[in-house]
Design a protein around this motif. Structure first.
Motif, PDB file in Angstrom:
ATOM      1  N   ILE A 258       0.841  -1.198   0.000  1.00  0.00           N
ATOM      2  CA  ILE A 258       0.000   0.000   0.000  1.00  0.00           C
ATOM      3  C   ILE A 258       0.878   1.250   0.000  1.00  0.00           C
ATOM      4  CG2 ILE A 258      -1.607   1.360   1.413  1.00  0.00           C
ATOM      5  CD1 ILE A 258      -2.825  -1.348   2.326  1.00  0.00           C
ATOM      6  N   THR A 259       1.918   1.221   0.816  1.00  0.00           N
ATOM      7  CA  THR A 259       2.829   2.368   0.879  1.00  0.00           C
ATOM      8  C   THR A 259       3.429   2.659  -0.482  1.00  0.00           C
ATOM      9  OG1 THR A 259       3.386   1.786   3.158  1.00  0.00           O
ATOM     10  CG2 THR A 259       4.863   3.287   2.049  1.00  0.00           C
ATOM     11  N   GLU A 260       3.898   1.606  -1.166  1.00  0.00           N
ATOM     12  CA  GLU A 260       4.505   1.791  -2.482  1.00  0.00           C
ATOM     13  C   GLU A 260       3.470   2.273  -3.489  1.00  0.00           C
ATOM     14  OE1 GLU A 260       7.124  -0.736  -5.768  1.00  0.00           O
ATOM     15  OE2 GLU A 260       6.938  -1.465  -3.696  1.00  0.00           O
TER      16      GLU A 260
ATOM     17  N   LEU B  76       4.559   6.599  -1.015  1.00  0.00           N
ATOM     18  CA  LEU B  76       5.082   7.068   0.272  1.00  0.00           C
ATOM     19  C   LEU B  76       6.384   6.355   0.599  1.00  0.00           C
ATOM     20  CD1 LEU B  76       1.744   6.991   2.296  1.00  0.00           C
ATOM     21  CD2 LEU B  76       2.835   8.981   1.280  1.00  0.00           C
ATOM     22  N   PRO B  77       7.235   6.954   1.464  1.00  0.00           N
ATOM     23  CA  PRO B  77       8.458   6.277   1.878  1.00  0.00           C
ATOM     24  C   PRO B  77       8.149   4.962   2.589  1.00  0.00           C
ATOM     25  CG  PRO B  77       8.515   8.599   2.490  1.00  0.00           C
ATOM     26  CD  PRO B  77       7.121   8.307   2.035  1.00  0.00           C
ATOM     27  N   ALA B  78       8.964   3.935   2.351  1.00  0.00           N
ATOM     28  CA  ALA B  78       8.717   2.614   2.936  1.00  0.00           C
ATOM     29  C   ALA B  78       8.749   2.648   4.450  1.00  0.00           C
ATOM     30  CB  ALA B  78       9.748   1.617   2.397  1.00  0.00           C
ATOM     31  N   ASP B  79       9.580   3.543   5.025  1.00  0.00           N
ATOM     32  CA  ASP B  79       9.681   3.550   6.485  1.00  0.00           C
ATOM     33  C   ASP B  79       8.516   4.270   7.156  1.00  0.00           C
ATOM     34  OD1 ASP B  79      10.321   6.151   5.884  1.00  0.00           O
ATOM     35  OD2 ASP B  79      12.379   6.065   6.626  1.00  0.00           O
ATOM     36  N   ASN B  80       7.497   4.679   6.368  1.00  0.00           N
ATOM     37  CA  ASN B  80       6.256   5.193   6.976  1.00  0.00           C
ATOM     38  C   ASN B  80       5.479   4.088   7.681  1.00  0.00           C
ATOM     39  OD1 ASN B  80       6.584   7.811   6.007  1.00  0.00           O
ATOM     40  ND2 ASN B  80       4.451   7.966   5.381  1.00  0.00           N
ATOM     41  N   VAL B  81       5.624   2.853   7.221  1.00  0.00           N
ATOM     42  CA  VAL B  81       4.773   1.761   7.692  1.00  0.00           C
ATOM     43  C   VAL B  81       5.026   1.472   9.159  1.00  0.00           C
ATOM     44  CG1 VAL B  81       4.215  -0.680   7.442  1.00  0.00           C
ATOM     45  CG2 VAL B  81       4.631   0.704   5.415  1.00  0.00           C
TER      46      VAL B  81
ATOM     47  N   LEU C  98      -1.294   6.372   7.850  1.00  0.00           N
ATOM     48  CA  LEU C  98      -1.634   6.847   6.504  1.00  0.00           C
ATOM     49  C   LEU C  98      -1.902   8.352   6.503  1.00  0.00           C
ATOM     50  CD1 LEU C  98      -4.127   4.080   5.353  1.00  0.00           C
ATOM     51  CD2 LEU C  98      -1.935   4.588   4.268  1.00  0.00           C
ATOM     52  N   PRO C  99      -1.409   9.091   5.504  1.00  0.00           N
ATOM     53  CA  PRO C  99      -1.753  10.516   5.386  1.00  0.00           C
ATOM     54  C   PRO C  99      -3.254  10.674   5.157  1.00  0.00           C
ATOM     55  CG  PRO C  99       0.055   9.932   3.903  1.00  0.00           C
ATOM     56  CD  PRO C  99      -0.515   8.645   4.427  1.00  0.00           C
ATOM     57  N   LEU C 100      -3.819  11.738   5.708  1.00  0.00           N
ATOM     58  CA  LEU C 100      -5.256  11.970   5.561  1.00  0.00           C
ATOM     59  C   LEU C 100      -5.577  12.945   4.440  1.00  0.00           C
ATOM     60  CD1 LEU C 100      -6.260  12.265   9.330  1.00  0.00           C
ATOM     61  CD2 LEU C 100      -6.420  10.282   7.840  1.00  0.00           C
ATOM     62  N   THR C 101      -4.590  13.713   4.000  1.00  0.00           N
ATOM     63  CA  THR C 101      -4.856  14.759   3.017  1.00  0.00           C
ATOM     64  C   THR C 101      -3.727  14.812   1.999  1.00  0.00           C
ATOM     65  OG1 THR C 101      -3.653  16.517   4.142  1.00  0.00           O
ATOM     66  CG2 THR C 101      -5.915  16.131   4.852  1.00  0.00           C
TER      67      THR C 101
END
Length: 421
Positions: free
Chosen positions: A45-47, A51-56, A65-68
């Protein structure tokens, strides 16, 4: 992004790793309705979202997860908790890859200024919340925020935990309207305090998100003075980053609803500062009018002040007026005001004293007096290091090039050596 598009993006992410994913629209729909994706799927989902992989953080789905798209949660009847979640999510990122635009912040301020004047109703469900628990959180928050400057630098983790707790209570608790009002007010106050911690450390996107979250909760509580104060902080940050157009826009919106004289004094002072800093001849009269308004509001202010601006005093009026006059070219008067304001400041506000000393050093340099400039710049740097405020250290660092022509003046070599250490 549609469910089909997200599913296709996940399948493509798996394919790039030589694997297959069975994700389809129906599985995405289940995730949207509360089923938690596996850790592997969260990586895909991140990819797929770029988004950066280290967000997970698989143990904190879906809060990471970003909201906006632009980082600003729109004001609405149920926006206070999502805004808090967005701030907490942003703070957990190992790297910040997004900067909130001035246009997005100005639009948020405009929505706030033109929005409903009554408190926003929130849904109430879940486990009951006691008055005693909220009182404990209020009392301990007030105590943490009231510590002396050098001790406050060690309270960030405690304040973060308090805000996380209040967010959970707002989202999952059951409470009467009076308790809800207190929780939103506490969330706004905590968000503001945490934002200043982040700002002092130079984490500007994090600070913005917390100020925005505070604005949502002040709006939910119907506290317009608090909302104006949070917008004022966003404007201060914009001015600090030399975006004076955004700062002036936000402050003018904030002034439409602020009522308390102390609050209006602070808003007018910051407006005067940002107008003067723009360096335009056309801004000189508006800046002087804002200074005059600030002085009048401070004279009208009594003991009944919002907590977030209870500290506004003659010292702040003098120094901020002096700094505005410095930008307007009235160096002699500016120097006198900055010196007087620094003298009036109580010892409990040492971080602010460090900022004021840096301003005074700049005024001495404008008068081509390097010796006293070096002396007060040294004091400012030492105070900033003791109180743990890199933002204040930056003020002195920005002055260092101006000391280069005076390397043989008393105190200058020592200042340069201290700054390099």
């Amino acid at each position: 992004m549609t469910q089909d598009a997200l599913a296709a993006g996940i399948q493509a992410a798996a394919h790039r790793q030589g694997l297959r994913s069975g994700t389809d629209r129906m599985r995405v729909r289940k995730w949207e309705r509360g089923v938690e994706p596996s850790e592997e799927s969260q990586g895909y989902i991140t990819e797929a979202l770029g988004l950066p992989a280290d967000n997970v953080r698989s143990d904190d789905w879906p809060n990471w997860l970003p909201l906006t798209a632009d980082g600003v949660v729109p004001l609405g009847p149920h926006s206070s908790v999502p805004a808090l979640r967005e701030a907490l999510r942003t703070a957990m990122e190992r790297r910040t890859f997004m900067t909130i635009s001035g246009a997005a912040l100005s639009a948020l301020a405009a929505d706030w200024a033109g929005g409903p004047a009554t408190a926003l109703a929130q849904a109430r469900a879940g486990k009951p919340i006691s008055d005693e628990l909220v009182t404990f959180l209020e009392t301990t928050t007030q105590h943490l925020a009231g510590l002396v400057t050098e001790e406050r630098q060690h309270t960030a983790t405690l304040l973060d935990a308090h805000l996380s707790t209040v967010t959970e209570l707002l989202e999952h608790g059951r409470y009467a309207p009076a308790l809800e009002l207190r929780l939103h007010t506490l969330a706004a106050s905590l968000s503001q305090t945490v934002a200043w911690h982040r700002f002092d450390l130079g984490r500007h996107t994090h600070a913005s998100q917390y100020w925005i979250a505070g604005l949502h909760n002040a709006h939910a509580a119907g506290d317009h003075d608090m909302g104006a104060g949070l917008l004022s902080d966003l404007a201060y940050q914009a001015a600090w980053r030399r975006d004076h157009t955004t700062a002036a826009s936000i402050l003018n919106y904030a002034l439409t609803r602020a009522q308390n004289p102390a609050a209006r004094c602070l808003l007018q002072l910051r407006l005067a500062r940002t107008l003067a800093a723009r360096g335009k001849r056309s801004e000189q009269r508006p800046a002087l009018r804002a200074l005059a308004a600030a002085e009048k509001h401070l004279n009208d202010a009594g003991a009944d002040r919002p907590a977030w601006c209870a500290w506004v005093s003659e010292a702040d009026l003098a120094v901020d007026s002096g700094q505005a006059l410095l930008d307007l070219g009235d160096t002699g008067r500016a120097h006198r005001l900055i010196t007087e304001g620094e003298r009036l400041l109580p010892s409990a506000r040492d971080k602010t004293r460090g900022v004021f000393l840096a301003y005074r050093a700049a005024s001495y340099l404008d008068l081509k007096e390097p010796e006293p400039a070096a002396a007060v710049a040294t004091q400012s740097l030492l105070l900033a290091r003791r109180t743990g405020a890199p933002r204040c250290m930056q003020l002195v660092d920005d002055l260092l090039p101006r000391f280069q022509p005076y390397q043989h003046a008393q105190g200058v070599p020592e200042l340069l050596q201290l700054a390099a250490a």
